[in-house]
Design a protein around this motif. Structure first.
Motif, PDB file in Angstrom:
ATOM      1  N   ARG A 234       0.851  -1.194   0.000  1.00  0.00           N
ATOM      2  CA  ARG A 234       0.000   0.000   0.000  1.00  0.00           C
ATOM      3  C   ARG A 234       0.888   1.245   0.000  1.00  0.00           C
ATOM      4  O   ARG A 234       1.071   1.904   1.028  1.00  0.00           O
ATOM      5  N   PRO A 235       1.432   1.579  -1.149  1.00  0.00           N
ATOM      6  CA  PRO A 235       2.329   2.736  -1.214  1.00  0.00           C
ATOM      7  C   PRO A 235       1.604   4.044  -0.921  1.00  0.00           C
ATOM      8  O   PRO A 235       0.411   4.193  -1.200  1.00  0.00           O
ATOM      9  N   GLU A 236       2.355   4.964  -0.346  1.00  0.00           N
ATOM     10  CA  GLU A 236       1.837   6.292  -0.037  1.00  0.00           C
ATOM     11  C   GLU A 236       2.436   7.310  -1.002  1.00  0.00           C
ATOM     12  O   GLU A 236       3.248   6.964  -1.868  1.00  0.00           O
ATOM     13  N   LEU A 237       2.037   8.560  -0.828  1.00  0.00           N
ATOM     14  CA  LEU A 237       2.493   9.615  -1.733  1.00  0.00           C
ATOM     15  C   LEU A 237       4.022   9.668  -1.805  1.00  0.00           C
ATOM     16  O   LEU A 237       4.596   9.802  -2.887  1.00  0.00           O
ATOM     17  N   VAL A 238       4.689   9.534  -0.655  1.00  0.00           N
ATOM     18  CA  VAL A 238       6.150   9.632  -0.637  1.00  0.00           C
ATOM     19  C   VAL A 238       6.798   8.547  -1.490  1.00  0.00           C
ATOM     20  O   VAL A 238       7.823   8.778  -2.133  1.00  0.00           O
ATOM     21  N   HIS A 239       6.195   7.373  -1.532  1.00  0.00           N
ATOM     22  CA  HIS A 239       6.771   6.291  -2.336  1.00  0.00           C
ATOM     23  C   HIS A 239       6.702   6.617  -3.824  1.00  0.00           C
ATOM     24  O   HIS A 239       7.663   6.387  -4.567  1.00  0.00           O
ATOM     25  N   PHE A 240       5.577   7.163  -4.257  1.00  0.00           N
ATOM     26  CA  PHE A 240       5.432   7.487  -5.680  1.00  0.00           C
ATOM     27  C   PHE A 240       6.310   8.668  -6.089  1.00  0.00           C
ATOM     28  O   PHE A 240       6.889   8.673  -7.183  1.00  0.00           O
ATOM     29  N   THR A 241       6.419   9.677  -5.213  1.00  0.00           N
ATOM     30  CA  THR A 241       7.285  10.809  -5.566  1.00  0.00           C
ATOM     31  C   THR A 241       8.753  10.379  -5.574  1.00  0.00           C
ATOM     32  O   THR A 241       9.526  10.819  -6.430  1.00  0.00           O
ATOM     33  N   ASN A 242       9.145   9.531  -4.641  1.00  0.00           N
ATOM     34  CA  ASN A 242      10.519   9.017  -4.649  1.00  0.00           C
ATOM     35  C   ASN A 242      10.792   8.226  -5.917  1.00  0.00           C
ATOM     36  O   ASN A 242      11.859   8.343  -6.529  1.00  0.00           O
ATOM     37  N   LEU A 243       9.840   7.423  -6.319  1.00  0.00           N
ATOM     38  CA  LEU A 243      10.013   6.612  -7.519  1.00  0.00           C
ATOM     39  C   LEU A 243      10.250   7.493  -8.740  1.00  0.00           C
ATOM     40  O   LEU A 243      11.081   7.186  -9.598  1.00  0.00           O
ATOM     41  N   ALA A 244       9.532   8.597  -8.796  1.00  0.00           N
ATOM     42  CA  ALA A 244       9.695   9.513  -9.931  1.00  0.00           C
ATOM     43  C   ALA A 244      11.033  10.231  -9.900  1.00  0.00           C
ATOM     44  O   ALA A 244      11.592  10.565 -10.955  1.00  0.00           O
TER      45      ALA A 244
END
Length: 244
Positions: free
Chosen positions: A184-194
């Motif tokens: 269950r990724p959160e916003l920080v995970h998606f921004t880090n991925l980018a």
């Protein structure tokens, strides 16, 4: 993209980031391609078999079943290898002896993965003169590339950038793999991925190490790019949320 061959080091941005499971995934993917693969752990620390604890190479052997797994030294305390050797009153690792063991193993395999302890600059042992050596020193001596296993969460951008910068200053080629992508990724995970380096070569699901070995071996290529014997051209797509 040509897959890595010869000696490849696996390090991390920190301890507990998923180095062992990532190492197992690369070994499983390579072995599925018929690549004779060895995995070498110069120093295992903090494992007590009397309490049912298993070593990193036990985990790799169970999940990936590479042709060879080797641990060169074991120290009981959960510390950096140099400190663990000192506390236990055991001989510290000599880098030249480690180099000889790795080269000997590599001569009999197509791919030899060398899993470090903690991060790139963790003290691994001592030279005869008393100076400490690190996995970075080992990579330079072997002229080997390194896979950097990083966290998905907060802090990973700084830790990953620092590790890659330290490698670049030493002429070490680096590739990045996220060791555990949360269910269950959160916003920080998606921004880090980018914001992580564009050349991301793998993304492993959290809990991959708990998979049944057969499932792990079949799944591993789907987590990695062809550079690491995988079948995924863009690991970032693995993190896309389900539409339903």
């Amino acid at each position: 993209m040509t897959a890595l061959t010869g000696i490849v080091l696996v390090t991390g941005t920190d301890t507990g980031v998923g180095k062992t499971i990532t190492t197992a995934a690369i070994a499983a993917a390579a072995s599925s391609e018929g690549v004779r693969t060895a995995v070498v752990k110069p120093a295992q620390t903090g494992v007590d078999p009397s309490y049912g604890e298993v070593s990193d190479m036990d985990i790799v052997a169970r999940l990936a079943a590479p042709a060879t797994t080797r641990t060169l030294a074991e120290y009981p305390d959960p510390l950096a290898p140099t400190a663990a050797a000192r506390v236990a009153g055991l001989p510290p690792l000599d880098m030249f002896a480690v180099l000889d063991e790795i080269k000997s193993t590599a001569a009999e395999h197509d791919l030899t993965l060398v899993e470090g302890a903690g991060g790139l600059l963790v003290p691994m042992g001592l030279h005869p003169g008393g100076a400490q050596w690190t996995l970075a020193d080992l990579a330079v001596a072997l002229c080997a590339p390194a896979v950097v296993v990083a966290r998905a969460g907060l802090g990973t951008l700084n830790h990953t950038a620092l590790t890659l910068e330290a490698m670049a200053r030493r002429g070490i080629t680096g590739r990045v793999v996220l060791g555990a992508w949360p269910d269950r990724p959160e916003l920080v995970h998606f921004t880090n991925l980018a914001d992580l380096p564009e050349e991301l070569d793998g993304l492993l699901p959290d809990g991959a190490g708990a998979m049944e070995p057969g499932v792990f071996r079949r799944s591993a290529p789907g987590w990695l790019t062809p550079a690491l014997y995988g079948a995924c051209d863009d690991p970032r797509t693995l993190a896309e949320p389900d539409e339903d």
